[in-house]
Design a protein around this motif. Sequence first.
Motif, PDB file in Angstrom:
ATOM      1  N   SER A 121      -9.195   2.328  -0.275  1.00 41.28           N
ATOM      2  CA  SER A 121      -8.005   2.117  -1.109  1.00 41.28           C
ATOM      3  C   SER A 121      -8.230   2.643  -2.522  1.00 41.28           C
ATOM      4  CB  SER A 121      -7.660   0.629  -1.150  1.00 41.28           C
ATOM      5  OG  SER A 121      -6.565   0.382  -1.986  1.00 41.28           O
TER       6      SER A 121
ATOM      7  N   GLY B 101      -0.822  -2.569   8.231  1.00 35.41           N
ATOM      8  CA  GLY B 101      -2.255  -2.685   8.473  1.00 35.41           C
ATOM      9  C   GLY B 101      -3.078  -2.693   7.200  1.00 35.41           C
ATOM     10  N   GLY B 102      -2.500  -3.139   6.124  1.00 35.30           N
ATOM     11  CA  GLY B 102      -3.223  -3.164   4.855  1.00 35.30           C
ATOM     12  C   GLY B 102      -4.438  -4.070   4.863  1.00 35.30           C
ATOM     13  N   ASP B 103      -4.480  -5.036   5.779  1.00 31.70           N
ATOM     14  CA  ASP B 103      -5.626  -5.943   5.827  1.00 31.70           C
ATOM     15  C   ASP B 103      -6.880  -5.259   6.369  1.00 31.70           C
ATOM     16  OD1 ASP B 103      -4.203  -5.823   8.280  1.00 31.70           O
ATOM     17  OD2 ASP B 103      -5.291  -7.562   9.021  1.00 31.70           O
ATOM     18  N   VAL B 104      -6.746  -4.064   6.948  1.00 32.95           N
ATOM     19  CA  VAL B 104      -7.928  -3.331   7.381  1.00 32.95           C
ATOM     20  C   VAL B 104      -8.120  -2.035   6.587  1.00 32.95           C
ATOM     21  CG1 VAL B 104      -8.047  -4.256   9.702  1.00 32.95           C
ATOM     22  CG2 VAL B 104      -6.620  -2.269   9.274  1.00 32.95           C
TER      23      VAL B 104
ATOM     24  N   ARG C 133      -8.136  -5.590  15.226  1.00 34.63           N
ATOM     25  CA  ARG C 133      -7.157  -4.874  14.392  1.00 34.63           C
ATOM     26  C   ARG C 133      -6.911  -3.438  14.851  1.00 34.63           C
ATOM     27  NH1 ARG C 133      -3.643  -5.913  12.924  1.00 34.63           N
ATOM     28  NH2 ARG C 133      -3.308  -5.310  10.775  1.00 34.63           N
TER      29      ARG C 133
ATOM     30  N   ASP D 269       4.238  -4.888   7.255  1.00 32.32           N
ATOM     31  CA  ASP D 269       3.721  -5.299   8.565  1.00 32.32           C
ATOM     32  C   ASP D 269       4.789  -5.947   9.438  1.00 32.32           C
ATOM     33  OD1 ASP D 269       0.550  -5.000   8.571  1.00 32.32           O
ATOM     34  OD2 ASP D 269       1.162  -5.613   6.572  1.00 32.32           O
TER      35      ASP D 269
ATOM     36  N   TYR E 146     -11.445  -1.794   0.586  1.00 35.01           N
ATOM     37  CA  TYR E 146     -11.359  -1.588  -0.858  1.00 35.01           C
ATOM     38  C   TYR E 146     -11.849  -0.199  -1.238  1.00 35.01           C
ATOM     39  CZ  TYR E 146     -12.357  -2.126  -5.840  1.00 35.01           C
ATOM     40  OH  TYR E 146     -12.420  -1.942  -7.195  1.00 35.01           O
TER      41      TYR E 146
ATOM     42  N   PRO F 110       3.909  -3.509   1.355  1.00 31.30           N
ATOM     43  CA  PRO F 110       3.546  -4.079   2.668  1.00 31.30           C
ATOM     44  C   PRO F 110       4.761  -4.148   3.594  1.00 31.30           C
ATOM     45  CG  PRO F 110       2.609  -5.387   0.878  1.00 31.30           C
ATOM     46  CD  PRO F 110       3.558  -4.412   0.235  1.00 31.30           C
TER      47      PRO F 110
END
Length: 402
Positions: free
Chosen positions: A138, A129-132, A42, A154, A135, A152
Amino acid sequence: MFANNIPVEDFANRIAYCQQEAAARGLSGLMVWSRGGGAFDRYADVDYLANYYQQRCYLPDNPPFWSGRSHCVLLIPPTSAPVLLVSSPEYQEHLITVKDVRFSPDLPRLCFETLKELGMADGNIGLIGGDVLPYSLSTRLNEYLPELTLTPMDFLLSTIRSVKTEREQESIREAARIGSKAMDILMRNVSADKTESEVIAPAIEYIISQGAVLYFVVTNSGSKAYFAHSSDFPGYDHVNKLENGDLFKVDLIIAYEGYLSDFGRTTVVGGEATAIQRDMLNLVTAACEHVIKQIEPGRLVKNLCQSGDQFLLDHGVGFSSVQTDPNVTYAAYPPHWGHGLGMTWEQPYFTSEEEVIIQAGMCIAIEKALYRQDVGTVFFEQNLLVTETGIELLTTTGKIWI
């Protein structure tokens, strides 16, 4: 990350594209997250936009000493210059194409402060890149900026990343050259009384000597081989010795300047294939070449996949998920024909539902695996670059190693 001949104008154009697309959607800017430090899966988004790879390894948050280690974030305002936020002060400034680079051991707080400075602290900003984005980070951002909305986005980068610039093509060609030579070394090293680890080790040494990195490698051997790899971790067996007559297959993925080469081959230990093994090897190779021959700009991906499926059906290959009949050769998991290649696995994804149209400049991996009970699995994969008139084959090592 490009280490030489850095096309600064390409990066500037990418930023401008992002700003234009964000403005068209009424966004207050974009926030692009990536993760590095040995996590090669990522790093791509920020590297693609700023030529920056975060080298520092991942560590769980340990405030007040550090937070966000191994992560970085690129903030792209609507009209002004982007700002790169890093979690390690160790970086090569001359390689980064963003002029404003800021460090803090507390990445979430730095992100909050910089968003306020850029006028992006409220409203709606696009998130790439919200998947990396962990929590923990964030949650802290939400505490700092409760009025901020993240959307999102991406797809903005996945769309433009699918067609490679000339400089990207240079890196991909070099990755494929290194990978092809490594595969030659590896396949010539296959012999009885070696473990899978011992077979692949010289190839990995060569890859590293060429300035590339091993993204990952998975191997499988023997007549019972059904799964993609012999060991869940690290993906290759270091205990059991190969035996003459075993099928041995390998999927080798490396990265050079951040760009991947991903392809695989199959052989028979000792070189003497049975009639069934030979038929399976010839068939999986012919099936992939059947699809490759049809690739050219303007073709619909799903039509290529459907043609490949029909080719296998015409040759008696089964598509059932229950693959227990010893008299049937089955199409192995996953049920696809490949994917785009670049800084990671990218569009287009070669499935029978994919509506993407092939374009010149796309880099593609075409792959297939076939399985037969009590025989094992054979695998074949090629990398290619789509040209204006057809394809340029990038993986040049031998096709059938028997």
